[in-house]
Motif scaffolding. Structure first.
Motif, PDB file in Angstrom:
ATOM      1  N   THR B 101       0.824  -1.207   0.000  1.00  0.00           N
ATOM      2  CA  THR B 101       0.000   0.000   0.000  1.00  0.00           C
ATOM      3  C   THR B 101       0.857   1.255   0.000  1.00  0.00           C
ATOM      4  OG1 THR B 101      -1.809  -1.099   1.134  1.00  0.00           O
ATOM      5  CG2 THR B 101      -1.712   1.273   1.329  1.00  0.00           C
ATOM      6  N   LEU B 102       1.906   1.258   0.846  1.00  0.00           N
ATOM      7  CA  LEU B 102       2.759   2.443   0.924  1.00  0.00           C
ATOM      8  C   LEU B 102       3.487   2.674  -0.391  1.00  0.00           C
ATOM      9  CD1 LEU B 102       4.305   2.247   4.495  1.00  0.00           C
ATOM     10  CD2 LEU B 102       2.357   3.565   3.681  1.00  0.00           C
ATOM     11  N   GLN B 103       3.886   1.584  -1.044  1.00  0.00           N
ATOM     12  CA  GLN B 103       4.571   1.718  -2.323  1.00  0.00           C
ATOM     13  C   GLN B 103       3.656   2.390  -3.348  1.00  0.00           C
ATOM     14  OE1 GLN B 103       5.058  -1.878  -4.506  1.00  0.00           O
ATOM     15  NE2 GLN B 103       6.909  -1.190  -5.557  1.00  0.00           N
ATOM     16  N   ASN B 163      -3.328  -3.785 -25.188  1.00  0.00           N
ATOM     17  CA  ASN B 163      -2.537  -4.905 -24.650  1.00  0.00           C
ATOM     18  C   ASN B 163      -1.103  -4.502 -24.303  1.00  0.00           C
ATOM     19  OD1 ASN B 163      -2.312  -7.434 -23.733  1.00  0.00           O
ATOM     20  ND2 ASN B 163      -2.137  -8.440 -25.720  1.00  0.00           N
ATOM     21  N   TRP B 164      -0.941  -3.298 -23.736  1.00  0.00           N
ATOM     22  CA  TRP B 164       0.391  -2.827 -23.386  1.00  0.00           C
ATOM     23  C   TRP B 164       0.762  -3.143 -21.938  1.00  0.00           C
ATOM     24  CZ3 TRP B 164       0.470   2.857 -25.648  1.00  0.00           C
ATOM     25  CH2 TRP B 164       0.563   2.767 -27.044  1.00  0.00           C
ATOM     26  N   LEU B 165      -0.245  -3.020 -21.054  1.00  0.00           N
ATOM     27  CA  LEU B 165       0.055  -3.116 -19.627  1.00  0.00           C
ATOM     28  C   LEU B 165      -0.730  -4.250 -18.989  1.00  0.00           C
ATOM     29  CD1 LEU B 165      -0.144   0.699 -18.802  1.00  0.00           C
ATOM     30  CD2 LEU B 165       1.916  -0.689 -18.836  1.00  0.00           C
ATOM     31  N   PRO B 166      -0.154  -4.918 -17.971  1.00  0.00           N
ATOM     32  CA  PRO B 166      -0.869  -6.007 -17.302  1.00  0.00           C
ATOM     33  C   PRO B 166      -2.027  -5.453 -16.461  1.00  0.00           C
ATOM     34  CG  PRO B 166       1.201  -5.544 -16.191  1.00  0.00           C
ATOM     35  CD  PRO B 166       1.176  -4.679 -17.406  1.00  0.00           C
ATOM     36  N   PRO B 167      -3.215  -6.051 -16.548  1.00  0.00           N
ATOM     37  CA  PRO B 167      -4.380  -5.513 -15.851  1.00  0.00           C
ATOM     38  C   PRO B 167      -4.423  -5.834 -14.367  1.00  0.00           C
ATOM     39  CG  PRO B 167      -4.998  -7.471 -17.060  1.00  0.00           C
ATOM     40  CD  PRO B 167      -3.553  -7.213 -17.377  1.00  0.00           C
ATOM     41  N   LEU B 168      -3.605  -6.785 -13.904  1.00  0.00           N
ATOM     42  CA  LEU B 168      -3.723  -7.256 -12.519  1.00  0.00           C
ATOM     43  C   LEU B 168      -2.366  -7.481 -11.891  1.00  0.00           C
ATOM     44  CD1 LEU B 168      -6.424 -10.085 -12.506  1.00  0.00           C
ATOM     45  CD2 LEU B 168      -6.541  -7.916 -11.284  1.00  0.00           C
ATOM     46  N   GLY B 169      -2.323  -7.408 -10.561  1.00  0.00           N
ATOM     47  CA  GLY B 169      -1.179  -7.910  -9.816  1.00  0.00           C
ATOM     48  C   GLY B 169      -0.106  -6.871  -9.526  1.00  0.00           C
ATOM     49  N   ARG B 170       0.873  -7.305  -8.705  1.00  0.00           N
ATOM     50  CA  ARG B 170       1.976  -6.440  -8.325  1.00  0.00           C
ATOM     51  C   ARG B 170       3.236  -7.034  -8.892  1.00  0.00           C
ATOM     52  NH1 ARG B 170       4.518  -5.952  -2.382  1.00  0.00           N
ATOM     53  NH2 ARG B 170       5.760  -4.086  -2.683  1.00  0.00           N
ATOM     54  N   GLY B 171       4.047  -6.202  -9.551  1.00  0.00           N
ATOM     55  CA  GLY B 171       5.268  -6.712 -10.135  1.00  0.00           C
ATOM     56  C   GLY B 171       6.190  -5.559 -10.420  1.00  0.00           C
ATOM     57  N   GLY B 172       6.581  -5.393 -11.663  1.00  0.00           N
ATOM     58  CA  GLY B 172       7.499  -4.316 -12.011  1.00  0.00           C
ATOM     59  C   GLY B 172       6.785  -2.982 -12.178  1.00  0.00           C
ATOM     60  N   VAL B 173       7.465  -2.082 -12.853  1.00  0.00           N
ATOM     61  CA  VAL B 173       6.939  -0.746 -13.082  1.00  0.00           C
ATOM     62  C   VAL B 173       5.633  -0.807 -13.880  1.00  0.00           C
ATOM     63  CG1 VAL B 173       7.426   1.494 -14.127  1.00  0.00           C
ATOM     64  CG2 VAL B 173       9.263   0.206 -13.041  1.00  0.00           C
ATOM     65  N   ALA B 174       5.573  -1.732 -14.845  1.00  0.00           N
ATOM     66  CA  ALA B 174       4.403  -1.818 -15.708  1.00  0.00           C
ATOM     67  C   ALA B 174       3.130  -2.062 -14.903  1.00  0.00           C
ATOM     68  CB  ALA B 174       4.594  -2.941 -16.729  1.00  0.00           C
ATOM     69  N   HIS B 175       3.247  -2.815 -13.809  1.00  0.00           N
ATOM     70  CA  HIS B 175       2.071  -3.090 -12.993  1.00  0.00           C
ATOM     71  C   HIS B 175       1.600  -1.862 -12.229  1.00  0.00           C
ATOM     72  CE1 HIS B 175       3.390  -7.274 -13.605  1.00  0.00           C
ATOM     73  NE2 HIS B 175       2.115  -7.569 -13.433  1.00  0.00           N
ATOM     74  N   MET B 176       2.521  -0.910 -12.051  1.00  0.00           N
ATOM     75  CA  MET B 176       2.216   0.204 -11.173  1.00  0.00           C
ATOM     76  C   MET B 176       1.613   1.384 -11.914  1.00  0.00           C
ATOM     77  SD  MET B 176       4.434   0.512  -7.968  1.00  0.00           S
ATOM     78  CE  MET B 176       5.971   0.872  -8.752  1.00  0.00           C
TER      79      MET B 176
END
Lengths: 292, 325
Positions: B101-103, B163-176
């Protein structure tokens, strides 16, 4: 002097623009939208082409057609009718929230400002405690205390907003308490309640209405957010936040189901923001264009 | 400056004490019997003896002030009880979810500042011309759009269509990218509006006119005479942004499957898991209060008027005390 102002960069003339009245157009758009939404909410049963909760599983997830202008949802319920009834839920809830907040704020803030002394100190200490929480966290906590459901969400939002109003009212009452006309009323033998009701309250109300109008957008967003999280309105009631949540499984196949309710929230919030900004600029030019 | 910081720090314990009383009292007065919730979630049938046992276990048979003091004592030792649902210590659970959450909230705050400030400057610079109208319209949309809907629109655009960015989950920059954008839309918009208004106000002041008369270049005027003063309200507003971002994060987490405190708290609200609710509210409020403390210190450090006003007041009080002695 005027040369310097005219030839320099756009920043030079400053002041004058930020003080300038916003064009009338925005006020008109805001007012028209708010009135239109209010009419839609009040006359929902007359306007809506279908029963918003009538399930027709044979016609589920249909696109727009002559019969269902905006299509149907996953249970075959008419989208347009549900959007129309949604206005009723949101605006009705906001109306109740405003009444609750004003009642709490005027009573508590009024008592603090009018009586003063130790009572005032204790009340303001309590207000500070409420203002310490992040608003949405307080609203979530209140729902946890009261339980989920529409009525409880309404109370939760009112309880997480009232302290701002109490503080504003207290400040205004304090500043007006020593005015000559109030002293005159006191000398004339008016009771405390009469002085508060007849002489202090009218002056406070204009400020209150501005704050409330600017805040309605926030309230609608909080309401929709809590409903979206599944803490508010119980199905099958048509509420915009819940409708967006219902539509999330169909984002790949039927994105329209999600777009329309969001659009309604957006337009409603925008209408109240337009109106609120205009009211503030009109009645309180020093605050013009500051962020909320 | 040190006195200022210590003075502010000393204000926090009493404030949190009042907050804890409010949280405790509301939970005890406002809802049904927590013992029943405890039994339900532990899947023990609520017989009379079981209820009595649960009362004794949770300390509910004692008077409320005693319960509060006991709870406060435990809390000060970082023991917030165990969750009714998972049976694990509440604080451990929350600390497990908190970093995510803080991230997310932190990135949203950075976006608020690093998108909102340039937009505000750009807008003020081109006052009443196209960039200004563009920024003002955008910020008007920003304050009116529901963040969770914006989140879905972003998913629709960047995941479903492009279809550029992942719709779910926590991972790299793309997820954020999408969750952080959705959360920060409102605060970014407020920030741009506030900075624009603030810059225009400062630009109308005398010292800017005199700088211009002295022949200082426009770039220098903007950078050294306007922007530095105009940024002060932004610092104050940052405290408010944090509150807004905390709330936004909880809603957005549920859309993007972000493993943060928000989803955990929503389940706790649903299940009436009151130890979790208590701890969650206190932790989030403490974070909010600490952020505001940082903002206050930063403000005092940037604005000599505050800093010196404080020192002067201290000097005056010492002087008068000495005079009296």
């Amino acid at each position: 002097m005027s040369d310097v102002f005219e030839t320099a960069s756009p920043l030079a003339v400053a002041g004058s623009s930020s003080m300038r009245r916003r064009p009338q157009l925005t006020v008109i758009i805001g007012a028209v939208l708010v009135i239109a939404l209010a009419i839609i909410a009040l006359a929902a049963p007359l306007i809506a082409p279908f029963d918003p909760n009538a399930i027709d599983i044979m016609q589920r997830l249909e696109g727009s057609s002559a019969m269902h202008w905006l299509g149907t949802d996953h249970l075959g319920r008419d989208m347009l009718s549900r959007l129309i009834y949604g206005a009723r839920v949101s605006l009705g809830a906001v109306a109740v929230i405003i009444v609750l907040i004003l009642a709490l704020g005027i009573t508590i803030g009024g008592i603090a400002g009018f009586i003063g002394g130790r009572v005032d100190q204790w009340i303001m200490r309590g207000c500070d405690a409420f203002l310490t929480f992040p608003t949405f966290v307080l609203a979530m906590f209140m729902v946890g205390v009261l339980g989920t459901g529409m009525a409880n969400v309404v109370i939760a939002i009112a309880l997480s907003h009232w302290a701002w109003y109490a503080r504003l009212i207290r400040g205004l009452v304090l500043s007006m308490r020593e005015r000559d006309y109030v002293a005159a009323a006191r000398v004339a033998g008016a009771s405390r309640l009469t002085i508060f009701r007849e002489h202090l309250l009218p002056g406070v109300l204009a400020q209150l209405m501005i704050l409330a109008t600017l805040d309605i957008g926030h309230m609608i967003l909080h309401l929709a957010g809590l409903s979206f999280l599944g803490l508010g309105v119980a199905p099958p009631t048509a509420e915009w936040g819940v409708m967006i949540n219902d539509a999330r499984e169909f984002i790949w196949t039927q994105p329209g189901l999600m777009v329309w309710p969001g659009m309604m929230i957006f337009v409603t919030v925008m209408a109240f923001n337009l109106l609120g900004d205009a009211l503030r600029d009109r009645l309180d030019p020093t605050q013009a264009e500051q962020g909320h | 400056m040190l006195r200022f910081i210590v003075g502010r720090l000393l204000l926090i314990p009493p404030l949190m004490l009042i907050v804890s009383v409010v949280v405790f009292l509301l939970l005890r007065l406002g809802r049904g019997d927590p013992a029943l919730d405890y039994l339900r979630l532990s899947q023990i049938p609520p017989t009379d003896s079981a209820v009595a046992e649960a009362h004794a276990l949770l300390g509910l048979d004692r008077p409320v002030p005693e319960q509060y003091l006991h709870w406060l004592w435990q809390s000060l030792h970082l023991d917030f009880g165990t969750s009714f649902v998972t049976g694990r210590p509440v604080l451990d659970e929350i600390l497990h979810y908190l970093p995510a959450t803080l991230q997310l909230g932190g990135v949203a705050l950075l976006l608020t500042l690093f998108i909102g400030v340039p937009l505000g400057i750009w807008s003020a610079h081109h006052r009443d011309r196209i960039p200004d109208y563009l920024v003002r319209t955008l910020s008007f949309i920003g304050v009116s759009v529901p963040n969770f809907w914006l989140g879905f629109l972003l998913v629709l655009c960047f995941s479903v269509w492009l279809n550029w960015l992942p719709p779910l989950g926590r991972g790299g920059v793309a997820h954020m990218v999408m969750p952080a954008l959705a959360i920060s839309a409102m605060t970014t918009a407020i920030n741009a509006r506030l900075l624009r208004a603030s810059m225009l106000e400062v630009a109308g002041q005398r010292h800017v006119l005199y700088a211009r008369l002295r022949g200082v270049s426009e770039v220098q005027i903007t950078r050294r005479h306007v922007l530095r003063n105009a940024l002060l309200p932004i610092v104050t507003a940052t405290g408010m942004y944090v509150g807004e971002l905390i709330g936004g994060t909880f809603v957005i987490e549920s859309i993007f499957g972000w493993p943060g405190v928000g989803r955990f708290a929503v389940i706790a609200i649903y299940e009436r898991d009151f130890p979790v609710l208590q701890c969650f509210t206190l932790v989030m409020t403490l974070i909010f209060v600490l952020c505001n403390l940082l903002v206050d210190i930063l403000y005092a450090w940037l604005d000599p008027r505050i800093r010196y006003a404080h020192v002067e007041r201290d000097v005056e009080t010492t002087a008068s005390r000495e005079g009296a002695a």
